[in-house]
Design a protein around this motif. Structure first.
Motif, PDB file in Angstrom:
ATOM      1  N   TRP A 175       0.822  -1.206   0.000  1.00  0.00           N
ATOM      2  CA  TRP A 175       0.000   0.000   0.000  1.00  0.00           C
ATOM      3  C   TRP A 175       0.863   1.266   0.000  1.00  0.00           C
ATOM      4  O   TRP A 175       1.863   1.369   0.708  1.00  0.00           O
ATOM      5  CB  TRP A 175      -0.914   0.030   1.221  1.00  0.00           C
ATOM      6  N   ALA A 176       0.470   2.217  -0.848  1.00  0.00           N
ATOM      7  CA  ALA A 176       1.092   3.542  -0.868  1.00  0.00           C
ATOM      8  C   ALA A 176      -0.019   4.556  -1.065  1.00  0.00           C
ATOM      9  O   ALA A 176      -0.896   4.359  -1.921  1.00  0.00           O
ATOM     10  CB  ALA A 176       2.113   3.643  -2.002  1.00  0.00           C
ATOM     11  N   PRO A 177      -0.054   5.624  -0.301  1.00  0.00           N
ATOM     12  CA  PRO A 177      -1.130   6.613  -0.434  1.00  0.00           C
ATOM     13  C   PRO A 177      -1.094   7.296  -1.793  1.00  0.00           C
ATOM     14  O   PRO A 177      -0.019   7.492  -2.376  1.00  0.00           O
ATOM     15  CB  PRO A 177      -0.839   7.608   0.698  1.00  0.00           C
ATOM     16  N   MET A 178      -2.272   7.633  -2.316  1.00  0.00           N
ATOM     17  CA  MET A 178      -2.370   8.325  -3.579  1.00  0.00           C
ATOM     18  C   MET A 178      -1.859   9.764  -3.423  1.00  0.00           C
ATOM     19  O   MET A 178      -2.230  10.465  -2.480  1.00  0.00           O
ATOM     20  CB  MET A 178      -3.823   8.334  -4.075  1.00  0.00           C
ATOM     21  N   ALA A 179      -1.032  10.184  -4.368  1.00  0.00           N
ATOM     22  CA  ALA A 179      -0.458  11.524  -4.279  1.00  0.00           C
ATOM     23  C   ALA A 179      -1.520  12.606  -4.447  1.00  0.00           C
ATOM     24  O   ALA A 179      -1.464  13.655  -3.796  1.00  0.00           O
ATOM     25  CB  ALA A 179       0.637  11.692  -5.331  1.00  0.00           C
ATOM     26  N   THR A 180      -2.486  12.353  -5.333  1.00  0.00           N
ATOM     27  CA  THR A 180      -3.558  13.322  -5.587  1.00  0.00           C
ATOM     28  C   THR A 180      -4.877  12.573  -5.724  1.00  0.00           C
ATOM     29  O   THR A 180      -4.906  11.356  -5.989  1.00  0.00           O
ATOM     30  CB  THR A 180      -3.311  14.117  -6.883  1.00  0.00           C
ATOM     31  N   TRP A 181      -5.980  13.293  -5.565  1.00  0.00           N
ATOM     32  CA  TRP A 181      -7.288  12.659  -5.730  1.00  0.00           C
ATOM     33  C   TRP A 181      -7.533  12.291  -7.186  1.00  0.00           C
ATOM     34  O   TRP A 181      -8.261  11.334  -7.482  1.00  0.00           O
ATOM     35  CB  TRP A 181      -8.396  13.579  -5.219  1.00  0.00           C
ATOM     36  N   GLN A 182      -6.896  13.033  -8.115  1.00  0.00           N
ATOM     37  CA  GLN A 182      -7.058  12.695  -9.532  1.00  0.00           C
ATOM     38  C   GLN A 182      -6.472  11.315  -9.835  1.00  0.00           C
ATOM     39  O   GLN A 182      -7.039  10.542 -10.606  1.00  0.00           O
ATOM     40  CB  GLN A 182      -6.385  13.750 -10.423  1.00  0.00           C
ATOM     41  N   LEU A 183      -5.334  11.015  -9.200  1.00  0.00           N
ATOM     42  CA  LEU A 183      -4.723   9.697  -9.387  1.00  0.00           C
ATOM     43  C   LEU A 183      -5.619   8.604  -8.825  1.00  0.00           C
ATOM     44  O   LEU A 183      -5.786   7.539  -9.437  1.00  0.00           O
ATOM     45  CB  LEU A 183      -3.354   9.666  -8.710  1.00  0.00           C
ATOM     46  N   GLY A 184      -6.218   8.860  -7.660  1.00  0.00           N
ATOM     47  CA  GLY A 184      -7.158   7.893  -7.091  1.00  0.00           C
ATOM     48  C   GLY A 184      -8.350   7.674  -7.982  1.00  0.00           C
ATOM     49  O   GLY A 184      -8.837   6.542  -8.139  1.00  0.00           O
ATOM     50  N   ALA A 185      -8.841   8.762  -8.610  1.00  0.00           N
ATOM     51  CA  ALA A 185      -9.979   8.645  -9.527  1.00  0.00           C
ATOM     52  C   ALA A 185      -9.612   7.815 -10.746  1.00  0.00           C
ATOM     53  O   ALA A 185     -10.417   7.004 -11.233  1.00  0.00           O
ATOM     54  CB  ALA A 185     -10.454  10.035  -9.941  1.00  0.00           C
TER      55      ALA A 185
END
Length: 260
Positions: A175-185
């Protein structure tokens, strides 16, 4: 007088109760509980194997795309139909015409042109898509075998469930946190498209023989090369184009030979 008799069962079938009612002149109606129907499988081992192959395929594909241009990656992956032809003989006991082995050899030669193992541009990472070819071919052979007895929705459910379990177990190490919400989308969108793609593939195998579907796979080369050019700025060189063309032509010839 009872005119209509219905029964909800785990899967759509005539039960003893409905058969008796029909024998007495009643009209019958069978309806299955969608939730029970989704869980019902006659091949849990095959469901687990198919899910494991899908998870492995996705993992190797991710590793490949981190290191290999998307156009080259897709070109090598187009060896899957030819690999299915090779594996169909021992695994599905299908008769493979002798002429089919020539397109198989030609397709492999095309892959060697793309990866150029003796060239200065060769990377060991190019072997990852070749491993993915074998995994993907096994995945599709298992799918082709299972659609004869399993419901497409059930297959899709258990494949997703297997991926969920394996993915959850791997989270502590990956697991690595998403840098931006756009990347998560984008990741969520990739999951939606991937899920739809797998379900449509199951439906396709359910409705048509594999030999009829294989030619459509080669359209991926054009789309992937174009996407690699537009999105990543990767323009294939002359030898890559030659290798891609050879793989596509040999794949189409292999299907043509098998269809007689």
């Amino acid at each position: 007088m009872i005119e209509l008799v219905g029964e909800v069962v785990m899967r759509t079938e005539m039960t003893a109760f409905l058969s008796a009612a029909q024998a007495r002149g009643c009209r019958v109606q069978v309806g299955s509980d969608m939730l029970f129907a989704l869980f019902h499988t006659t091949a849990p081992g095959w469901q687990l194997l198919r899910g494991a192959l899908m998870v492995t395929s996705g993992t190797v594909a991710y590793m490949s795309l981190r290191l290999v241009p998307v156009g080259d990656f897709t070109a090598i992956l187009m060896l899957v139909p030819l690999a299915i032809t090779v594996l169909a003989a021992p695994l599905l006991r299908e008769r493979v015409p002798a002429l089919t082995w020539w397109p198989v050899a030609g397709g492999f030669a095309g892959a060697l042109i793309v990866i150029r193992p003796e060239g200065s541009d060769f990377q060991g990472a190019m072997l990852l898509p070749l491993a993915l070819v074998l995994i993907n071919a096994l995945y599709q052979i298992v799918t082709s075998k299972m659609v004869k007895t399993e419901d497409p929705g059930t297959m899709h459910f258990y494949t997703g469930l297997t991926a969920l379990v394996f993915g959850t177990l791997a989270l502590p190490w990956s697991w690595a946190p998403m840098a931006t919400w756009q990347l998560g989308a984008l990741v969520a969108l990739m999951g939606v498209f991937g899920s739809l793609g797998h379900y449509v593939m199951i439906q396709a195998y359910h409705r048509a023989p594999a030999s009829r579907l294989r030619p459509y796979m080669y359209a991926q080369i054009d789309f992937a090369t174009l996407a690699g050019w537009i999105v990543f700025g990767y323009a294939p060189d002359v030898w890559t184009v030659v290798g891609v063309a050879l793989i596509a032509v040999c794949g189409a010839l292999g299907v043509r030979v098998r269809q007689g």
